[in-house]
Design an enzyme around this catalytic site. Structure first.
Site, PDB file in Angstrom:
ATOM      1  N   GLY A  78      36.309  -1.575  44.957  1.00 23.55           N
ATOM      2  CA  GLY A  78      35.466  -0.618  45.676  1.00 23.55           C
ATOM      3  C   GLY A  78      34.029  -1.074  45.773  1.00 23.55           C
ATOM      4  O   GLY A  78      33.532  -1.837  44.947  1.00 23.55           O
ATOM      5  N   ARG A 142      41.414  -5.260  47.550  1.00 27.14           N
ATOM      6  CA  ARG A 142      41.973  -4.968  46.228  1.00 27.14           C
ATOM      7  C   ARG A 142      43.163  -5.857  45.866  1.00 27.14           C
ATOM      8  O   ARG A 142      43.942  -5.523  44.980  1.00 27.14           O
ATOM      9  CB  ARG A 142      42.364  -3.490  46.152  1.00 27.14           C
ATOM     10  CG  ARG A 142      41.162  -2.558  46.275  1.00 27.14           C
ATOM     11  CD  ARG A 142      41.534  -1.105  46.034  1.00 27.14           C
ATOM     12  NE  ARG A 142      40.395  -0.214  46.170  1.00 27.14           N
ATOM     13  CZ  ARG A 142      39.535   0.063  45.191  1.00 27.14           C
ATOM     14  NH1 ARG A 142      39.691  -0.484  43.997  1.00 27.14           N
ATOM     15  NH2 ARG A 142      38.521   0.889  45.402  1.00 27.14           N
ATOM     16  N   ASP A 173      39.246  -4.642  36.153  1.00 22.50           N
ATOM     17  CA  ASP A 173      40.471  -5.329  36.555  1.00 22.50           C
ATOM     18  C   ASP A 173      40.167  -6.651  37.254  1.00 22.50           C
ATOM     19  O   ASP A 173      40.829  -7.665  37.018  1.00 22.50           O
ATOM     20  CB  ASP A 173      41.303  -4.440  37.488  1.00 22.50           C
ATOM     21  CG  ASP A 173      42.027  -3.330  36.741  1.00 22.50           C
ATOM     22  OD1 ASP A 173      42.203  -3.468  35.514  1.00 22.50           O
ATOM     23  OD2 ASP A 173      42.398  -2.328  37.371  1.00 22.50           O
ATOM     24  N   LYS A 199      30.669  -5.020  38.175  1.00 20.99           N
ATOM     25  CA  LYS A 199      30.422  -4.048  39.240  1.00 20.99           C
ATOM     26  C   LYS A 199      31.322  -2.842  39.080  1.00 20.99           C
ATOM     27  O   LYS A 199      32.509  -2.992  38.838  1.00 20.99           O
ATOM     28  CB  LYS A 199      30.684  -4.706  40.602  1.00 20.99           C
ATOM     29  CG  LYS A 199      30.693  -3.759  41.786  1.00 20.99           C
ATOM     30  CD  LYS A 199      31.943  -3.841  42.635  1.00 20.99           C
ATOM     31  CE  LYS A 199      33.161  -3.351  41.925  1.00 20.99           C
ATOM     32  NZ  LYS A 199      34.337  -3.134  42.778  1.00 20.99           N
ATOM     33  N   THR A 200      30.777  -1.651  39.166  1.00 20.76           N
ATOM     34  CA  THR A 200      31.515  -0.412  39.411  1.00 20.76           C
ATOM     35  C   THR A 200      30.544   0.747  39.311  1.00 20.76           C
ATOM     36  O   THR A 200      29.771   0.832  38.343  1.00 20.76           O
ATOM     37  CB  THR A 200      32.689  -0.159  38.447  1.00 20.76           C
ATOM     38  OG1 THR A 200      33.219   1.143  38.688  1.00 20.76           O
ATOM     39  CG2 THR A 200      32.308  -0.250  36.995  1.00 20.76           C
ATOM     40  N   ASP A 202      31.401   3.656  38.695  1.00 21.00           N
ATOM     41  CA  ASP A 202      31.926   4.599  37.704  1.00 21.00           C
ATOM     42  C   ASP A 202      31.245   4.447  36.343  1.00 21.00           C
ATOM     43  O   ASP A 202      31.321   5.357  35.507  1.00 21.00           O
ATOM     44  CB  ASP A 202      33.432   4.416  37.526  1.00 21.00           C
ATOM     45  CG  ASP A 202      34.218   4.941  38.716  1.00 21.00           C
ATOM     46  OD1 ASP A 202      33.592   5.508  39.641  1.00 21.00           O
ATOM     47  OD2 ASP A 202      35.451   4.769  38.746  1.00 21.00           O
ATOM     48  N   TYR A 240      26.206  31.766  46.373  1.00 19.70           N
ATOM     49  CA  TYR A 240      27.362  30.879  46.255  1.00 19.70           C
ATOM     50  C   TYR A 240      27.371  30.136  44.924  1.00 19.70           C
ATOM     51  O   TYR A 240      26.327  29.713  44.416  1.00 19.70           O
ATOM     52  CB  TYR A 240      27.360  29.824  47.365  1.00 19.70           C
ATOM     53  CG  TYR A 240      27.622  30.366  48.747  1.00 19.70           C
ATOM     54  CD1 TYR A 240      28.810  31.047  49.030  1.00 19.70           C
ATOM     55  CD2 TYR A 240      26.695  30.179  49.773  1.00 19.70           C
ATOM     56  CE1 TYR A 240      29.053  31.543  50.303  1.00 19.70           C
ATOM     57  CE2 TYR A 240      26.932  30.668  51.049  1.00 19.70           C
ATOM     58  CZ  TYR A 240      28.107  31.353  51.307  1.00 19.70           C
ATOM     59  OH  TYR A 240      28.359  31.846  52.560  1.00 19.70           O
ATOM     60  N   GLY A 248      34.657   9.129  39.496  1.00 22.07           N
ATOM     61  CA  GLY A 248      34.805   8.792  38.090  1.00 22.07           C
ATOM     62  C   GLY A 248      36.203   9.121  37.625  1.00 22.07           C
ATOM     63  O   GLY A 248      36.439  10.131  36.968  1.00 22.07           O
ATOM     64  N   TYR A 419      32.339   8.511  48.621  1.00 24.77           N
ATOM     65  CA  TYR A 419      31.912   7.413  49.479  1.00 24.77           C
ATOM     66  C   TYR A 419      30.400   7.448  49.759  1.00 24.77           C
ATOM     67  O   TYR A 419      29.800   6.416  50.025  1.00 24.77           O
ATOM     68  CB  TYR A 419      32.688   7.456  50.802  1.00 24.77           C
ATOM     69  CG  TYR A 419      34.164   7.169  50.648  1.00 24.77           C
ATOM     70  CD1 TYR A 419      34.619   5.891  50.349  1.00 24.77           C
ATOM     71  CD2 TYR A 419      35.108   8.185  50.769  1.00 24.77           C
ATOM     72  CE1 TYR A 419      35.969   5.627  50.190  1.00 24.77           C
ATOM     73  CE2 TYR A 419      36.464   7.927  50.613  1.00 24.77           C
ATOM     74  CZ  TYR A 419      36.888   6.654  50.323  1.00 24.77           C
ATOM     75  OH  TYR A 419      38.225   6.382  50.153  1.00 24.77           O
ATOM     76  N   ARG A 422      28.612   4.923  47.422  1.00 20.82           N
ATOM     77  CA  ARG A 422      29.104   3.568  47.139  1.00 20.82           C
ATOM     78  C   ARG A 422      28.352   2.479  47.895  1.00 20.82           C
ATOM     79  O   ARG A 422      28.367   1.330  47.467  1.00 20.82           O
ATOM     80  CB  ARG A 422      30.595   3.472  47.466  1.00 20.82           C
ATOM     81  CG  ARG A 422      31.448   4.454  46.697  1.00 20.82           C
ATOM     82  CD  ARG A 422      32.887   4.033  46.587  1.00 20.82           C
ATOM     83  NE  ARG A 422      33.493   3.648  47.841  1.00 20.82           N
ATOM     84  CZ  ARG A 422      34.730   3.160  47.943  1.00 20.82           C
ATOM     85  NH1 ARG A 422      35.462   3.021  46.853  1.00 20.82           N
ATOM     86  NH2 ARG A 422      35.232   2.835  49.108  1.00 20.82           N
TER      87      ARG A 422
END
Length: 546
Positions: A78, A142, A173, A199-200, A202, A240, A248, A419, A422
């Site tokens: 991602g 990926r 990964d 990189k991430t 998350d 509201y 995540g 998105y 990112r």
């Protein structure tokens, strides 16, 4: 490409580098390392890249012009803000080492290496993408690099282009795959180095050597801006409750960081839910209590932050999902659809899991049975947890109203921020951090290293005091069960419930719950005082006690 006024001005920004990467660069090696777990198994799997020392780059004498280096770069997984600056750092350092060096970008991720799809990255291309968000310079994908056939097919284009090294920019990964590739090429004496970059968005790729993964800073600031906008709207309209799901899957770092920045009324932390063995009803009751307390004070509004992967952290839901995974993997599952599928699933589930499944709103129950991702996991981003929780809160509050326990109003709005964060233009922190990572990766290659991940530490200090270097990827690995088999993987970092970021949040959340203590962070700032423009995340500052 057409550029906005911001992009034009932003392209002129010169990322700041640590002293160790300016001018002449020397390398300082530490002691041999070992993996964080399963040492014997990891050593047996990676005999050529295990036990290597940590390395640090320090100022050195300017060297005579070195031999040119040809390098390939891959963006994997991602998107995360700052990826382009990693490539810019690679390119600039390669050209500084020797102007005849060449950089090739493999297109659309690791599959570009296997399928021989690439471009040569030139100064004209690089200059179009400096300090920009996204991965659109070469795209991402990926494809997993795991098979000997992939390695050998990739080697053909590596030989054709005279490439000395491959840099893989990715998450846990992808960097595990980088280590496997490095080991394979080393074992066969192919003379091809492989380096990774962390990189991430998350934030779960971190440890004693990696302070933070790139993109986390920018993504959290982007989400925090929008959350702040929503909170200001909530405080203006006062009618509201906003249920906001945040990216995540495997950890709640983004939700926690956004909570620290914005001070919402409620933030659910998945790791705490699991540690306390909370049920779905426990979470709903917790939210409902706060809604009721605020209503009693005349405040029929608020914000709730929900991590994307929450469902999989609720122990009872985790057991249900595990049983569903087994059921849906059978041939018989394909014979049932719609209402018939629901009835079939209920007939096959254990009594305990059937009761949970039947209690879920029909839409959410269906989402739990949708097609699995390539790793066999539930696609949690497709589960509308924010709507599930608000619907269940509404039901509970209606019951309480009948019992005289709730006299307020409850109306919900739903959001999922994923998105949006990112591919944002990187913050100064990420622009600097990523450029330093790219420069470090190039220096690791120049110094003959393989199976390393580029790292930059001490990043709560001014950039010139940052410490750049490399860590053997095997040092971060352990064995975990994946698809029924034990595999070497980089250990994910979950939110530490004993860590300063969570403890700071926990110390304040009761007050934030009942009061309207909202903070409105506003947009990322690129020009102005360092304390506004160059600040790191609150998570990192608290972890480093800065």
């Amino acid at each position: 490409m057409e550029k906005s006024a911001l992009q034009i001005c932003r392209s002129a920004y010169s990322p700041k580098l640590p002293k160790g990467l300016r001018g002449g660069v020397s390398i300082k090696e530490g002691e041999p390392t070992q993996s964080v777990g399963n040492q014997e198994e990891i050593k047996a799997l990676f005999p050529n890249t295990y036990g290597m020392p940590l390395v640090e780059f320090v100022p050195g004498d300017s060297k005579e012009k070195a031999e040119p280096i040809n390098m390939g770069v891959i963006l994997s997984g991602g998107q995360a803000p700052g990826g382009h600056n990693v490539i810019c750092g690679l390119f600039d350092e390669l050209k500084r080492i020797n102007p005849a060096s060449r950089l090739y970008g493999f297109l659309m991720g690791p599959g570009g290496l296997v399928d021989h799809k690439y471009i040569e990255i030139t100064s004209e291309i690089v200059d179009e993408y400096r300090n920009t968000g996204g991965f659109d310079m070469i795209g991402s994908g990926r494809t997993k690099l795991e098979e000997k056939e992939q390695f050998e097919k990739g080697l053909l284009i590596i030989r054709e282009l005279g490439i000395n090294a491959i840099v893989i920019i990715g998450g846990d990964d992808s960097n595990t795959n980088a280590c496997v590739l490095a080991e394979y090429y080393a074992a066969h004496n192919y003379g091809v180095q492989v380096i990774g970059c962390p990189k991430t968005i998350d934030g779960d790729l971190k440890n004693d050597q990696i302070e933070t993964s790139f993109g986390f800073d920018t993504a959290c600031k982007t989400y925090a801006e929008v959350i702040g906008n929503i909170q200001r709207d909530a405080n203006s309209a006062r009618k509201y409750w906003h249920f906001i799901k945040l990216m995540g899957r495997s950890a709640s770092h983004i939700a926690l960081e956004c909570a620290l920045q914005c001070q919402p009324n409620i933030c659910i932390v998945s790791e705490e839910v699991e540690a306390k063995n909370m049920t779905l009803d426990d979470i709903v009751t917790y939210i409902s209590d706060i809604v009721a307390k605020r209503a009693a004070n005349g405040n029929n509004f608020g914000t709730v932050l929900i991590p994307e992967g929450l469902i999989e952290f609720i122990p009872a839901m985790k057991h249900l999902i595990a049983e569903l995974n087994d059921l849906l993997a059978t041939a018989e599952a394909a014979e049932h659809e719609g209402a018939a599928q629901r009835a079939w699933i209920l007939s096959k589930l254990s009594a305990e899991n059937a009761a949970i499944y039947e209690s879920l709103p029909e839409g959410v129950a269906h989402q739990l049975t949708m097609e699995r991702d390539p790793h066999g996991n539930v696609q949690v981003s497709l589960i509308e947890t924010e709507k599930l929780l608000s619907e269940m809160v509404a039901v509970k509050l209606a019951t309480w109203a009948q019992e005289g326990k709730f006299a307020g109003k409850f109306a919900a709005q739903h959001h999922f921020f994923g998105y949006e964060g990112r591919c944002a233009a990187p913050s100064n922190y990420d622009a600097d951090y990523c450029y330093a990572l790219g420069t470090s990766a190039a220096e690791l290659v120049a110094n003959g290293k393989t199976g390393y991940m580029a790292i930059v530490k001490n990043t709560t200090a001014p950039a010139e005091e940052w410490i750049a270097g490399g860590v053997p990827i095997t040092m971060m690995m352990n064995m975990e069960r994946r698809h029924g088999k034990m595999k070497p993987v980089i250990r994910k970092a979950l939110v530490d419930l004993e860590g300063a970021p969570f403890k700071t949040f926990a110390a304040h959340r009761e007050a934030w719950a009942e009061q309207t203590a909202f903070v409105y962070p506003g947009p990322i700032q690129y020009w102005g005082p360092a304390e506004v423009c160059d600040r790191c995340t609150m998570t990192l500052a608290l972890e480093q006690a800065k």
